[in-house]
Scaffold this motif. Structure first.
Motif, short mmCIF file in Angstrom:
data_model
loop_
_atom_site.label_atom_id
_atom_site.label_comp_id
_atom_site.label_asym_id
_atom_site.label_seq_id
_atom_site.Cartn_x
_atom_site.Cartn_y
_atom_site.Cartn_z
N GLU A 84 2.13 -4.36 -15.14
CA GLU A 84 3.33 -4.90 -15.82
C GLU A 84 3.92 -3.88 -16.80
O GLU A 84 5.11 -3.91 -17.10
N ASP A 89 6.33 6.39 -11.46
CA ASP A 89 6.83 6.19 -10.09
C ASP A 89 5.67 5.90 -9.14
O ASP A 89 5.85 5.30 -8.09
N LYS A 118 3.85 6.36 0.75
CA LYS A 118 3.69 5.38 -0.33
C LYS A 118 2.22 5.21 -0.72
O LYS A 118 1.91 4.51 -1.68
N LYS A 169 2.70 4.25 -4.39
CA LYS A 169 4.08 4.18 -4.87
C LYS A 169 4.21 2.85 -5.62
O LYS A 169 3.76 1.81 -5.15
N LYS A 170 4.83 2.90 -6.78
CA LYS A 170 4.89 1.70 -7.64
C LYS A 170 5.53 0.51 -6.93
O LYS A 170 5.14 -0.64 -7.11
N GLU A 171 6.52 0.81 -6.07
CA GLU A 171 7.27 -0.29 -5.42
C GLU A 171 6.37 -1.16 -4.53
O GLU A 171 6.72 -2.31 -4.23
N ASP A 174 5.79 -4.39 -6.16
CA ASP A 174 6.94 -5.21 -6.60
C ASP A 174 6.67 -6.71 -6.44
O ASP A 174 7.01 -7.50 -7.30
N GLN A 175 6.07 -7.08 -5.32
CA GLN A 175 5.80 -8.51 -5.06
C GLN A 175 4.31 -8.83 -5.03
O GLN A 175 3.92 -9.92 -4.67
N LYS A 176 3.48 -7.86 -5.35
CA LYS A 176 2.04 -8.05 -5.15
C LYS A 176 1.24 -7.75 -6.42
O LYS A 176 1.58 -6.84 -7.17
N ARG A 177 0.16 -8.51 -6.59
CA ARG A 177 -0.77 -8.28 -7.70
C ARG A 177 -2.19 -8.50 -7.20
O ARG A 177 -2.40 -9.10 -6.15
N GLU A 196 2.62 -2.32 4.32
CA GLU A 196 3.99 -1.99 3.90
C GLU A 196 4.32 -0.52 4.18
O GLU A 196 5.44 -0.09 3.94
#
Length: 334
Positions: A84, A89, A118, A169-171, A174-177, A196
């Motif tokens: 968080e 990057d 990634k 890669k940080k992206e 984006d939707q995952k933890r 991904e």
């Protein structure tokens, strides 16, 4: 002329009662040859001297060390807390009793940029408390630096899913933890991130030094091992919606390697008879639901080598007795 901003790496280090190891870990991070890094050190409710050590490093290296303190919530919670707050990057994870070579993140970031990957992977070596190497763990043998997943999707089932020897890669997050309150959180999440990716990059260097501690409380093996089967189920659900959904043979191999072999390796050390038999029954249901036959398991190859044949004799005997239905005999022998 557009000036390119160099990419930054955020390294997340969850800390819980590691006063004897933390300095060595943080030294290896503040001395990285890659300059553009931030190290998010998250004290997850330690009650030893860890906090004082974190503060010392934060004062000495204010441009690199970002200290945080929170109530104890476990490894996944601490990593998510770091995600968080990470501004890089790319993301790396290092466990606070381990350490890394000083070129690790520079080399892995270079590979990520060179191959537009990634996810980048390095090798691991296990070390004892004197720094002696006890085991070398090659992650992806006999494959190129840049691996196209569409053409080499066997990697999905053969990879070891540690979070700590990888750069992401940080992206991807984006939707995952990481899933909270479970064991085997890496097996649950990292395969989902791989799905991904179009390609991954790797180095054969043994950058990650995994400390085998003599003082850690011997982990008791309990029904928590069932979290392995739940982790595989979570991955299956994501797999079916992924770009690789048609690659059913590799999914089956993943189910065999993680769901059967990893699960049995854990089950071998369960002390309680009742828990052992209950978990064994749940594994048999898991196999039945997925139509995994004994012959599939015996034939499973990892990195083009028959997996069962590659194992030490004791493990071989344990697995073969289990597959032959000799659970009572296994308990007697153990």
């Amino acid at each position: 002329m557009i000036k390119l901003v160099p990419q930054k790496v955020s390294i997340i280090v969850p800390v819980y009662n590691v006063e004897n190891y933390l300095a060595k870990c943080l030294d290896s991070l503040v001395n990285q040859t890659l300059q553009n890094i931030e190290v998010l050190v998250i004290n997850d409710g330690s009650n030893d001297n860890s906090e004082a050590i974190i503060q010392q490093y934060a004062e000495k290296y204010p441009e690199k060390i970002k200290p945080f303190s929170k109530e104890n919530g476990g490894l996944s919670d601490a990593r998510n807390f770091g995600l968080e707050r990470a501004t890089g990057d790319f993301i790396g994870f290092v466990d606070s009793d381990d350490y890394v070579t000083e070129t690790m993140f520079e080399e892995m970031l270079n590979l990520a940029e060179k191959h537009q990957s990634k996810m980048v992977i390095c090798n691991i070596q296990k070390v004892d408390q004197h720094g002696n190497v006890t085991q070398k763990l090659t992650q992806i043998p006999n494959m190129p630096e840049n691996i196209n997943l569409e053409n080499n999707f066997s990697v999905f089932s053969d990879l070891s899913y540690f979070a700590c020897n990888k750069l992401f890669k940080k992206e991807l997050f984006d939707q995952k933890r990481f899933k909270k309150g479970v064991h085997f959180e890496d097996i649950q999440l990292i395969p989902q991130l791989l799905l991904e990716c179009e390609n991954i990059a790797q180095t054969q260097k043994f950058h990650y030094q995994y400390l085998e501690r003599t003082d850690s409380i011997t982990k008791t093996h309990t029904e928590k091992g069932l979290d392995i089967l739940k982790a595989v189920e979570d991955v299956e659900a994501v797999f079916k919606k992924s770009q690789y959904a048609q690659k059913k043979a590799e999914l089956k191999n993943f189910q065999i390697f993680e769901g059967v072999y990893s699960f049995l390796a854990y089950l071998a050390f369960v002390k309680s008879d009742d828990v052992f038999y209950d978990m064994a029954n749940k594994l048999e249901l898991f196999m039945k639901d997925r139509d995994i036959k004994i012959k599939d398991i015996l034939k499973y190859s990892r990195f083009d080598k028959n997996y069962l044949l590659s194992l030490p004799l004791k493990k071989k005997i344990f697995y073969l007795l289990f597959f032959a239905g000799q659970k009572k005999l296994i308990r007697k022998l153990m």
